[in-house]
Design a protein around this motif. Sequence first.
Motif, PDB file in Angstrom:
ATOM      1  N   TYR A 272       0.862  -1.254  -0.150  1.00  0.00           N
ATOM      2  CA  TYR A 272      -0.106   0.116  -0.116  1.00  0.00           C
ATOM      3  C   TYR A 272       0.814   1.178   0.154  1.00  0.00           C
ATOM      4  O   TYR A 272       1.837   1.050   0.674  1.00  0.00           O
ATOM      5  N   ILE A 273       0.762   2.346  -0.738  1.00  0.00           N
ATOM      6  CA  ILE A 273       1.264   3.339  -0.938  1.00  0.00           C
ATOM      7  C   ILE A 273       0.390   4.440  -0.519  1.00  0.00           C
ATOM      8  O   ILE A 273      -0.596   4.851  -1.415  1.00  0.00           O
ATOM      9  N   LEU A 274       0.709   5.271   0.589  1.00  0.00           N
ATOM     10  CA  LEU A 274      -0.209   6.377   0.927  1.00  0.00           C
ATOM     11  C   LEU A 274       0.334   7.612   1.271  1.00  0.00           C
ATOM     12  O   LEU A 274       1.476   7.924   1.471  1.00  0.00           O
ATOM     13  N   TYR A 275      -0.261   8.638   0.848  1.00  0.00           N
ATOM     14  CA  TYR A 275      -0.017  10.087   1.137  1.00  0.00           C
ATOM     15  C   TYR A 275      -1.448  10.597   2.140  1.00  0.00           C
ATOM     16  O   TYR A 275      -2.280  10.712   1.795  1.00  0.00           O
ATOM     17  N   LYS A 276      -0.924  11.062   3.229  1.00  0.00           N
ATOM     18  CA  LYS A 276      -1.661  11.930   4.253  1.00  0.00           C
ATOM     19  C   LYS A 276      -1.315  13.242   4.046  1.00  0.00           C
ATOM     20  O   LYS A 276      -0.383  13.682   4.688  1.00  0.00           O
ATOM     21  N   PRO A 277      -2.313  14.126   3.761  1.00  0.00           N
ATOM     22  CA  PRO A 277      -2.096  15.540   3.862  1.00  0.00           C
ATOM     23  C   PRO A 277      -1.876  16.067   5.284  1.00  0.00           C
ATOM     24  O   PRO A 277      -2.279  15.397   6.135  1.00  0.00           O
ATOM     25  N   PRO A 278      -0.905  17.175   5.551  1.00  0.00           N
ATOM     26  CA  PRO A 278      -0.558  17.394   6.744  1.00  0.00           C
ATOM     27  C   PRO A 278      -1.895  18.012   7.779  1.00  0.00           C
ATOM     28  O   PRO A 278      -1.641  17.828   8.724  1.00  0.00           O
ATOM     29  N   HIS A 279      -2.881  18.413   6.998  1.00  0.00           N
ATOM     30  CA  HIS A 279      -3.887  19.058   7.680  1.00  0.00           C
ATOM     31  C   HIS A 279      -5.371  18.232   7.781  1.00  0.00           C
ATOM     32  O   HIS A 279      -6.163  18.962   8.159  1.00  0.00           O
ATOM     33  N   SER A 280      -5.136  17.112   7.359  1.00  0.00           N
ATOM     34  CA  SER A 280      -6.359  16.497   7.430  1.00  0.00           C
ATOM     35  C   SER A 280      -6.910  15.922   8.981  1.00  0.00           C
ATOM     36  O   SER A 280      -6.025  15.741   9.444  1.00  0.00           O
ATOM     37  N   ASP A 281      -8.129  15.695   9.094  1.00  0.00           N
ATOM     38  CA  ASP A 281      -8.617  15.498  10.295  1.00  0.00           C
ATOM     39  C   ASP A 281      -8.001  14.349  10.927  1.00  0.00           C
ATOM     40  O   ASP A 281      -8.117  13.147  10.102  1.00  0.00           O
ATOM     41  N   PHE A 282      -7.255  14.360  12.034  1.00  0.00           N
ATOM     42  CA  PHE A 282      -6.688  13.188  12.778  1.00  0.00           C
ATOM     43  C   PHE A 282      -7.700  11.916  13.026  1.00  0.00           C
ATOM     44  O   PHE A 282      -7.466  10.767  12.860  1.00  0.00           O
ATOM     45  N   GLU A 283      -8.676  12.361  13.625  1.00  0.00           N
ATOM     46  CA  GLU A 283      -9.663  11.324  14.113  1.00  0.00           C
ATOM     47  C   GLU A 283     -10.336  10.411  13.111  1.00  0.00           C
ATOM     48  O   GLU A 283     -10.202   9.459  12.952  1.00  0.00           O
ATOM     49  N   THR A 284     -10.663  11.250  12.083  1.00  0.00           N
ATOM     50  CA  THR A 284     -11.157  10.474  10.661  1.00  0.00           C
ATOM     51  C   THR A 284     -10.162   9.629   9.947  1.00  0.00           C
ATOM     52  O   THR A 284     -10.176   8.599   9.615  1.00  0.00           O
ATOM     53  N   PHE A 285      -8.844   9.950   9.941  1.00  0.00           N
ATOM     54  CA  PHE A 285      -7.455   9.388   9.378  1.00  0.00           C
ATOM     55  C   PHE A 285      -7.373   8.189  10.096  1.00  0.00           C
ATOM     56  O   PHE A 285      -7.198   7.097   9.723  1.00  0.00           O
ATOM     57  N   PHE A 286      -7.524   8.372  11.564  1.00  0.00           N
ATOM     58  CA  PHE A 286      -7.446   7.174  12.560  1.00  0.00           C
ATOM     59  C   PHE A 286      -8.129   6.136  12.320  1.00  0.00           C
ATOM     60  O   PHE A 286      -8.012   4.810  11.977  1.00  0.00           O
ATOM     61  N   ASP A 287      -9.553   6.295  12.117  1.00  0.00           N
ATOM     62  CA  ASP A 287     -10.587   5.467  11.583  1.00  0.00           C
ATOM     63  C   ASP A 287     -10.254   5.017  10.263  1.00  0.00           C
ATOM     64  O   ASP A 287     -10.436   3.658  10.258  1.00  0.00           O
ATOM     65  N   GLU A 288      -9.976   5.605   9.321  1.00  0.00           N
ATOM     66  CA  GLU A 288      -9.723   5.116   8.063  1.00  0.00           C
ATOM     67  C   GLU A 288      -8.560   4.234   8.048  1.00  0.00           C
ATOM     68  O   GLU A 288      -8.660   3.261   7.151  1.00  0.00           O
ATOM     69  N   PHE A 289      -7.570   4.523   8.745  1.00  0.00           N
ATOM     70  CA  PHE A 289      -6.331   3.713   8.664  1.00  0.00           C
ATOM     71  C   PHE A 289      -6.429   2.458   9.528  1.00  0.00           C
ATOM     72  O   PHE A 289      -6.139   1.517   8.785  1.00  0.00           O
ATOM     73  N   CYS A 290      -7.409   2.415  10.412  1.00  0.00           N
ATOM     74  CA  CYS A 290      -7.761   1.218  10.945  1.00  0.00           C
ATOM     75  C   CYS A 290      -8.445   0.330   9.701  1.00  0.00           C
ATOM     76  O   CYS A 290      -8.308  -0.927   9.906  1.00  0.00           O
ATOM     77  N   LEU A 291      -9.335   0.903   9.033  1.00  0.00           N
ATOM     78  CA  LEU A 291     -10.155   0.285   7.985  1.00  0.00           C
ATOM     79  C   LEU A 291      -9.062  -0.565   7.125  1.00  0.00           C
ATOM     80  O   LEU A 291      -9.028  -1.666   6.513  1.00  0.00           O
TER      81      LEU A 291
END
Length: 518
Positions: free
Chosen positions: A405-424
């Motif tokens: 998996y190759i991913l890029y997370k923008p610096p100001h994306s919502d962390f709580e939502t990112f945490f959930d989606e990364f868990c997915l």
Amino acid sequence: MEECLKLIVQYSEQREKIYKEFLKRLEQWMLIRPRTIQGLLDLISYIDSFHKGANVANIIGSAAGIAGAGGVLLAPFTGGLSLAVGGIVASAVGATTSLVASFKDNSVARENCEKAQELIDKDAKATYALTSSMGEYHEITQKLSDCLRSAHGKINFESLPPIVANSQAASSYLLGTGLVASASAFGKGASKAGARLLPVVSVVCIAIDIWSIVTTTVDMVEGSKSKAGKELLKVVQKLREQRSMLRRYVIEAIRIQAQNAPCEEDEKEIIAQMIKQYETENKTDSDSSDSDESDEDESIDFCLMNARSVFNKWKEITEYVVLKDTDVLAVTETWNRRKPLVMTVPGYSPFFYAPREEKRGGGVGALIKSNIMVFKTSRNFNTFECIYCILIVISKKAVRIIRIYILYKPPHSDFETFFDEFCLLIAESALKSKVIIMGDFNINWGNSDSSEMKVLLNYLGLHQHVNKETHERGGILDWVVTRELEAHLIKDLHVDRQIQKLINLDHYPVTFTVKPRP
């Protein structure tokens, strides 16, 4: 014992099926819950704006809303003041009645409420479906654990179907660490999710009537905030609390599944087709083959690079890749909004990328040697961009497979939502073997910014390999993650600080070697 064995096979198959259904429902719920919360916040903002913008002209149509002789009606909706002087009671009642009527007659107001109600109803159904799946998963895990405990040391699992061997491979770990007891306790709790969680759902979601809340609580209160807005904020808070509670259940389910040997039935057909295609394209006489061929060259050399516009630096980047004889270049921040654009290098398959079409920056892609068979697809998440590739290296002695998996997370994306989606994403990868997750996380692994991610990865048995700064201003922002049990896949990891200035990068490329076993 024969009956126990049949149950193990049955429960193993059921659990894999339930887990896959759980993933589908989890993805749906993760899409809906943030939208529901945002939808309610938008409605609250609209209501408060309506409330604040109301004035005397809106309400004097009501006789009761006019102050008696000598009384003065101030404008509470515009100045945040309260009613004063004579006629206060009659004015308050009349104003409230008229404002409610005005709100009810406002087509935009009704439309906004209907949108919020639709979100609430969808959220309730998605939450019910998710908690039901979680209960089923943990209930079947409990049954399987009990059977495995009974059969431990009495059955030769190697002769049984792979899905049972998968369960047995996990049972040694479970029994050795006491996780069975943990899973058992959690299973009993989660199987009662319907009893514990669903009442919350019915109160927070199903029982909510947006229109009723809004039209029965629109009144004149001190300040510009309406009572309806305050009531809906309580709902938002309950939804957020429930989100945190469900997250703990989800992580535990992923943890249990991650301890099992992967079941890769869904990808078998894809891989078989790729191998067949390779054999068709590379038919040679067996007499011409070199029987002494060694597998020493079957390692795969990776480079993870934040390019900050791969297209403006294509010449320099590809020269570096060819010089290093890199097999797989994983790129973040391609900065590409154009599609399609074919970019090639001799000896490599065309550059594959998932462009960011709606705004500047971001984007992920991969440049892979043409002697590696590749299945590739992009994955859609709200807080990060991602592509998934199955890499197949075929030699005369073996077929080797790596999943990345190759991913890029923008610096100001919502962390709580990112945490959930990364868990997915981790939940999805738990069904696969030889998985490497790499990319620019824009979270500094070297300080407290990453504390929650460190806890998550450690709890789920994952290992982050990069331990040196990867950005010119400091910070370990580029990560390479594997299962702890598959950490041996990563060899000779190096942060290349020399090439960064030659290509004008603000991140240092991360290089490493993988030699997957057949």
